[in-house]
Design a protein around this motif. Structure first.
Motif, PDB file in Angstrom:
ATOM      1  N   MET A  41       0.681  -1.171   0.016  1.00 25.35           N
ATOM      2  CA  MET A  41       0.034  -0.085  -0.195  1.00 25.35           C
ATOM      3  C   MET A  41       0.913   1.293   0.117  1.00 25.35           C
ATOM      4  SD  MET A  41      -2.967  -1.060   2.730  1.00 25.35           S
ATOM      5  CE  MET A  41      -3.470   0.497   2.446  1.00 25.35           C
ATOM      6  N   ALA A  42       1.944   1.405   0.716  1.00 24.34           N
ATOM      7  CA  ALA A  42       2.858   2.179   0.580  1.00 24.34           C
ATOM      8  C   ALA A  42       4.314   1.908   1.174  1.00 24.34           C
ATOM      9  CB  ALA A  42       2.532   3.535   1.689  1.00 24.34           C
ATOM     10  N   ALA A  43       5.325   2.787   0.896  1.00 25.14           N
ATOM     11  CA  ALA A  43       6.632   2.510   1.321  1.00 25.14           C
ATOM     12  C   ALA A  43       6.777   2.454   2.936  1.00 25.14           C
ATOM     13  CB  ALA A  43       7.514   3.246   0.597  1.00 25.14           C
ATOM     14  N   PRO A  44       7.614   1.556   3.520  1.00 30.68           N
ATOM     15  CA  PRO A  44       7.953   1.880   4.875  1.00 30.68           C
ATOM     16  C   PRO A  44       8.192   3.459   5.274  1.00 30.68           C
ATOM     17  CG  PRO A  44       8.976   0.043   4.199  1.00 30.68           C
ATOM     18  CD  PRO A  44       8.448   0.892   2.774  1.00 30.68           C
ATOM     19  N   ALA A  45       8.006   3.779   6.584  1.00 31.10           N
ATOM     20  CA  ALA A  45       8.216   5.158   6.918  1.00 31.10           C
ATOM     21  C   ALA A  45       9.732   5.390   7.585  1.00 31.10           C
ATOM     22  CB  ALA A  45       7.123   5.788   7.825  1.00 31.10           C
ATOM     23  N   TYR A  46      10.514   5.160   6.625  1.00 38.73           N
ATOM     24  CA  TYR A  46      12.158   5.050   6.990  1.00 38.73           C
ATOM     25  C   TYR A  46      12.356   6.390   7.827  1.00 38.73           C
ATOM     26  CZ  TYR A  46      12.415   1.297   3.701  1.00 38.73           C
ATOM     27  OH  TYR A  46      12.540   0.224   2.808  1.00 38.73           O
ATOM     28  N   CYS A  47      13.250   6.009   8.867  1.00 39.37           N
ATOM     29  CA  CYS A  47      13.724   7.463   9.679  1.00 39.37           C
ATOM     30  C   CYS A  47      14.857   7.175  10.227  1.00 39.37           C
ATOM     31  CB  CYS A  47      12.558   7.715  10.869  1.00 39.37           C
ATOM     32  SG  CYS A  47      12.956   9.092  11.668  1.00 39.37           S
ATOM     33  N   ALA A  48      16.029   7.845  10.270  1.00 41.23           N
ATOM     34  CA  ALA A  48      17.120   7.899  10.954  1.00 41.23           C
ATOM     35  C   ALA A  48      17.399   9.221  11.674  1.00 41.23           C
ATOM     36  CB  ALA A  48      18.473   7.702  10.137  1.00 41.23           C
ATOM     37  N   THR A  49      17.937   9.420  12.727  1.00 42.54           N
ATOM     38  CA  THR A  49      17.963  10.407  13.470  1.00 42.54           C
ATOM     39  C   THR A  49      19.070  10.360  14.495  1.00 42.54           C
ATOM     40  OG1 THR A  49      17.026  12.251  14.583  1.00 42.54           O
ATOM     41  CG2 THR A  49      16.359  10.039  15.443  1.00 42.54           C
ATOM     42  N   ASN A  50      19.472  11.606  15.081  1.00 40.07           N
ATOM     43  CA  ASN A  50      20.652  11.453  15.987  1.00 40.07           C
ATOM     44  C   ASN A  50      20.440  11.766  17.403  1.00 40.07           C
ATOM     45  OD1 ASN A  50      23.193  12.618  13.662  1.00 40.07           O
ATOM     46  ND2 ASN A  50      23.343  10.799  15.212  1.00 40.07           N
ATOM     47  N   HIS A  51      20.900  10.716  18.255  1.00 39.15           N
ATOM     48  CA  HIS A  51      20.956  11.377  19.766  1.00 39.15           C
ATOM     49  C   HIS A  51      22.032  12.579  20.055  1.00 39.15           C
ATOM     50  CE1 HIS A  51      18.099   9.029  22.133  1.00 39.15           C
ATOM     51  NE2 HIS A  51      18.385   7.960  21.334  1.00 39.15           N
ATOM     52  N   ASN A  52      21.899  13.581  20.276  1.00 40.95           N
ATOM     53  CA  ASN A  52      22.912  14.554  20.320  1.00 40.95           C
ATOM     54  C   ASN A  52      22.828  15.518  21.420  1.00 40.95           C
ATOM     55  OD1 ASN A  52      20.773  16.172  19.645  1.00 40.95           O
ATOM     56  ND2 ASN A  52      21.235  16.466  17.389  1.00 40.95           N
ATOM     57  N   VAL A  53      22.053  15.289  22.633  1.00 40.48           N
ATOM     58  CA  VAL A  53      22.098  16.161  23.653  1.00 40.48           C
ATOM     59  C   VAL A  53      23.407  15.918  24.568  1.00 40.48           C
ATOM     60  CG1 VAL A  53      19.650  16.466  23.652  1.00 40.48           C
ATOM     61  CG2 VAL A  53      20.677  14.596  25.057  1.00 40.48           C
ATOM     62  N   GLY A  54      23.867  15.064  24.427  1.00 43.68           N
ATOM     63  CA  GLY A  54      25.080  14.709  25.495  1.00 43.68           C
ATOM     64  C   GLY A  54      26.423  14.905  24.757  1.00 43.68           C
ATOM     65  N   LYS A  55      27.367  14.338  25.207  1.00 43.45           N
ATOM     66  CA  LYS A  55      28.827  14.581  24.748  1.00 43.45           C
ATOM     67  C   LYS A  55      28.884  13.553  23.452  1.00 43.45           C
ATOM     68  CE  LYS A  55      31.762  14.610  27.748  1.00 43.45           C
ATOM     69  NZ  LYS A  55      33.136  14.189  28.968  1.00 43.45           N
ATOM     70  N   ILE A  56      27.963  12.333  23.457  1.00 45.19           N
ATOM     71  CA  ILE A  56      28.051  11.375  22.458  1.00 45.19           C
ATOM     72  C   ILE A  56      27.002  11.747  21.514  1.00 45.19           C
ATOM     73  CG2 ILE A  56      26.691   9.753  23.577  1.00 45.19           C
ATOM     74  CD1 ILE A  56      28.277   7.574  22.322  1.00 45.19           C
ATOM     75  N   VAL A  57      27.348  11.689  19.845  1.00 40.48           N
ATOM     76  CA  VAL A  57      26.272  11.837  19.009  1.00 40.48           C
ATOM     77  C   VAL A  57      26.281  10.545  18.506  1.00 40.48           C
ATOM     78  CG1 VAL A  57      25.644  12.936  16.612  1.00 40.48           C
ATOM     79  CG2 VAL A  57      27.047  14.179  18.474  1.00 40.48           C
ATOM     80  N   LEU A  58      24.946   9.808  18.498  1.00 43.84           N
ATOM     81  CA  LEU A  58      24.783   8.481  17.933  1.00 43.84           C
ATOM     82  C   LEU A  58      23.421   8.329  17.224  1.00 43.84           C
ATOM     83  CD1 LEU A  58      26.023   5.639  18.849  1.00 43.84           C
ATOM     84  CD2 LEU A  58      24.111   5.215  19.936  1.00 43.84           C
ATOM     85  N   ALA A  59      23.606   7.668  16.298  1.00 42.75           N
ATOM     86  CA  ALA A  59      22.354   7.457  15.157  1.00 42.75           C
ATOM     87  C   ALA A  59      21.587   6.354  15.628  1.00 42.75           C
ATOM     88  CB  ALA A  59      22.917   7.147  13.735  1.00 42.75           C
TER      89      ALA A  59
END
Length: 890
Positions: A41-59
């Protein structure tokens, strides 16, 4: 008859499976023949984002992949911000990369099949987990930062991301390929709810916590289930420098010189009463790092840190745990990984490393191996009784760094249809893992001495951060389920002051050896080092940051803030009102390093330091004392008694020969307009304290007491302001107000302060808002003329948020319009009257940036503007249109 049975079974499956699952699943018969691909019916709702409030930035993603970027992602742009997603940068804005890709793996026996589903396998570009279509598959974002934000409800940390995905797609989606042996993906039929949490607090800004719920959405029982965390690090420079790492024992790329290993324990210290007790913390972390940290790469980007995976919760305490690593040489037949002789499996690929196909992946998930650390590869002799011997003459080459990846796995479990099992882990970073630039070359290159190399690695910060991750997951000493058990503790007992300890035991009764000359108070002191096994996902936090407003003025910014929440919110652990003060910061951009302290308000109180005669040092034991309480306790009530007189070199002497020193907690600047430039907004603020009227919430104020509340619904008593002057009007200024507490000496926590960057606002120091809102201010444009060689990046006029260095890309160029009213229309024309670009400026008056707009120098035909003389107009409703010239030299 068999076909009839099969068709009846399929019909039953159709009845039992939810419609949403049927929409994305092909039906598979017992012989694994496949129907035609489903029509999605539709493509998956792909999403990638970053945790970035701390010292480590992680996808993080909603398709089973984390700590990934670039081609390791299905979607490379952040679905919330549109920015490029970074895999794992540490510390933030360092330009480093500590991961290429990580993924969740799960394997199970389903009927007669052995199946494995992976978020990614890291080498075949296979993805087998996907979200639903939008909006059902959209990732959710939450935060505890602002209680008035819609994202606050249900939040756990300062940055929560919640994703749901399944392994039930079998075709028609990106990345889903047949395996090495040509076998198509066969779903286990599981649904994963993934929650990830991060914080900016100093003790919690080096890790991200993941909490998974694995649900069986099929009709068959899943037996012998094993779960795993897969990581391929590729440690080196990140962003635009990717692929430029080197200098490590001959490696030319960042992916070719990684090492990994497993660390079961780490020595730690716990404060018990007045005593620091050393104990061994069981950490069970799989770690990976660059072999030298590129400290020997002159002019390059150093990567001296280490990252690791620590499992903090599994569905059962009795588990088989496996740690496997292997290296990639670009061909499965050449790949190598340790294999124990007792559990050896022929992968039928020609190599012993990369586990191709479901059966081989399942073997690695459950083989109960703990591979030796990579640096010891050359120590495995021919005909070893435990391990297969590495390929001839390649042991030291593998030992001194390679393209390495690891899998940390555990099981077995059984998951019945409809049942859900939990798993939680922390992805942790640690600083200063490498401190000796010559360690790698000296001990793994010129000669081979892995023990000496290992001694020169520093696991201290990683161990401490790992311990805090486990404590935030499960708070020590907190009886979360109120069953009377609050976790494991260490108890130190002594008869009285001046008497050495008698015993120090943990909760299992084992005596812990410590300095027997230490002196204790009467009775026993107790400190917890582990929780009760019930997840808390809660850390000690500073008071909430105040609500802030920026009011731009000519060459200045007036900052108004209200600390109602900051000063009335109790600490989640102590339940004390531990508010200490505010700090006002300003910066030219949103990087933490750019912020400078402008002013501070700090309550007047002092720390009492107690001299420990045995340790020969002063120790902080209690929370701060107010000046009045100290004068009553030690000054005989004398209003002129000053605790600052009594220092470490000149302590206060008590009657029992005790010795105290007193030091200010913070700045002790609490006189508004005198010791601090921060002032109360209302002159009669002392008469506006809501507690004097029996009121605790502005929402419950009767009309007769409405004078207590501001027009925007805050108590006036907590309203503050400060004006920051002498500011350039042509650049944006970032302003934030933080709040802080006084810490917790008992648990070893320093004073905590809210983030300088989270919640910051920006504006320009331009004309007064009233004047601009009426359209009476003169609108101007800068830079004018615009020169391509103007180096506007250094002045902050353009490219402030770009990851690129000068010269910046064409679409990062900017021309600024200032002194705008909240609503107007900007038009740029050629001298011939041709419309180049039209910009609708419509920004709420409450937004401090309503006075400003940017033009990206792109025409309405999506082309870069050319050299020339242009004129602009700003059409203002109910006011005169303003006109000006603009010169562009490209």
């Amino acid at each position: 008859m068999r076909n009839r049975v099969t068709k009846f079974w399929l019909l039953a499956l159709i009845v039992l499976l939810p419609a949403s699952l049927l929409a994305r699943t092909k039906l598979v018969e017992d012989d694994h023949s496949y129907d035609d691909p489903y029509i999605s019916m539709a493509a998956p709702a792909y999403c990638a984002t970053n945790h970035n409030v701390g010292k480590i930035v992680l996808a993080v993603t909603n398709y089973g992949v984390f700590a990934a970027e670039g081609d390791a992602l299905i979607t490379e742009s952040d679905c919330f911000t549109g920015n490029r997603v970074s895999a794992c940068e540490y510390p933030k804005r360092s330009g480093t990369q500590y991961s290429y890709s990580g993924a969740f793996w799960i394997g199970a026996v389903v009927g007669r099949d052995t199946l494995v589903s992976v978020g990614a396998d890291g080498w075949q570009r296979t993805n087998e987990m996907f979200p639903d279509e939008a909006p059902f598959g959209n990732m959710i974002r939450r935060s505890i930062i602002d209680p008035e934000d819609p994202e606050y409800e249900g939040a756990v940390s300062e940055q929560d991301f919640i994703a749901v995905y399944t392994d039930t797609y079998t075709s028609g989606v990106s990345g889903l390929e047949n395996d090495f042996f040509g076998r198509p993906h066969i779903p286990i039929n599981i649904e994963v709810t993934q929650r990830s949490y991060s914080w900016s607090y100093p003790y919690a800004d080096d890790f991200v916590l993941f909490d998974y719920s694995i649900r069986n959405i099929g009709v068959e029982r899943l037996t012998k289930v094993y779960m795993g965390i897969y990581v391929d690090a590729d440690v080196g420079p990140g962003g635009e420098q990717l692929g430029q790492g080197g200098g490590d024992l001959g490696a030319d790329n960042e992916f070719a010189d990684d090492i990994c290993g497993f660390r079961e324990t780490n020595p730690e210290t716990l404060r018990v009463g007045n005593t620091d007790v050393e104990y061994i913390d069981t950490v069970n972390i799989a770690w990976i790092a660059d072999v030298t940290g590129d400290l020997d790469d002159i002019g390059g980007t150093p990567v001296p840190a280490v990252t690791a995976t620590r499992i903090v919760r599994t569905p059962s305490e009795e588990l088989d745990v496996s740690f496997n690593w292997w290296i990639s040489r670009g061909d499965a037949a050449l790949d190598f990984g340790p294999q124990a002789i007792r559990s050896y499996r022929n992968y039928t690929t020609g190599g012993t490393g990369t586990p191709e196909g479901d059966v081989n992946k399942y073997h690695v998930l459950r083989n109960r191996e703990f591979d030796y650390d990579q640096i010891y590869t050359a120590n495995i002799p021919p005909n070893d009784s435990v391990w297969l011997t590495p390929p001839s003459n390649l042991g030291q080459d593998f030992a001194n760094g390679f393209d390495t990846r690891y899998l940390l796995s555990f099981g077995p479990f059984t998951i019945d249809p409809g049942q859900t099992l939990p798993i939680s882990f922390a992805y942790v970073a640690g600083e200063n893992f490498h401190t000796d630039a010559t360690n790698g070359q000296r001990n793994l290159g010129d000669s081979y001495n892995p023990d000496l190399y290992y001694e020169n690695l520093n696991f201290d910060n990683l161990g401490t951060n790992s311990r805090w991750a486990s404590w935030v997951y499960d708070n020590p000493g907190v009886d979360s389920d109120t069953d009377g058990y609050a976790g494991q503790f260490i108890e130190v007992c002594g008869d009285s002051i001046g008497v050495s300890i008698d015993t120090t035991r943990d909760t299992t009764g084992v005596i812990i050896s410590i300095d027997t000359n230490t002196i204790y108070q009467n009775g026993c002191d107790t400190s917890y080092f582990a929780g009760d096994g019930v997840p808390d996902f809660r850390g000690a936090s500073p008071p909430p940051a105040p609500a802030i407003w920026l009011i731009p003025e000519v060459g200045a910014i007036r900052v108004r803030f209200n600390g109602q929440r900051s000063e009335t919110t109790r600490d989640v652990f102590s339940r004390d009102l531990d508010f200490e003060g505010y700090k006002v910061y300003i910066g030219r951009d949103d990087r933490e390093a750019s912020y400078s302290l402008v002013a501070a308000y700090d309550r007047q109180n002092y720390n009492k330091l107690v001299y420990d005669y045995v340790a020969d040092e002063f120790k902080l034991i209690d929370i701060p004392y107010t000046l009045d309480s100290l004068r009553a306790l030690y000054g005989g009530g004398n209003p002129d008694w000053d605790p600052a007189t009594y220092t470490r070199n000149n302590p206060y002497r008590g009657a029992d020969d005790s010795a105290f020193a007193f030091e200010a907690q913070g700045f002790n600047r609490s006189e508004f307009g005198v010791t601090t430039p921060i002032e109360k907004v209302y002159d009669d603020w002392e008469d506006l304290f809501p507690g004097d009227y029996g009121i605790s919430s502005p929402d419950s104020v009767p009309d007769s007491l409405s004078f207590l509340v501001t027009d925007d619904g805050y108590f006036k008593y907590y309203d503050y302001e400060i004006t920051i002057e002498n500011l350039l009007p042509t650049v944006p200024w970032y302003v934030n107000v933080t709040s802080s507490d006084y810490g917790s000496p008992a648990s070893g926590l320093p004073a905590l302060e809210t983030s300088k960057t989270v919640g910051a606002k920006n504006t320009y120091a331009l004309a007064s808002s009233d004047q601009i809102a009426q359209g009476d201010g003169k609108i101007y444009v800068w830079p004018n003329p615009y020169r391509i060689d103007g180096n506007y990046l250094s002045g902050g006029f353009e490219g402030r948020f770009s990851r690129f260095s000068s010269p910046i890309p064409d679409r990062e160029r900017r021309i600024h319009f200032a002194n705008l009213p909240p609503k107007c229309t900007i038009k740029i024309f050629t001298l011939d009257g041709d419309l180049v670009r039209e910009i609708q400026h419509d920004v709420p008056l409450s937004d401090p940036n309503y006075i400003h707009e940017e033009w990206d120098m792109i025409t309405r035909n999506t082309q870069l503007v050319v050299t020339g003389i242009y004129y602009w107009t700003v059409e203002i409703p109910d006011a005169e249109t303003q006109i000006g010239k603009l010169v562009i030299i490209m």
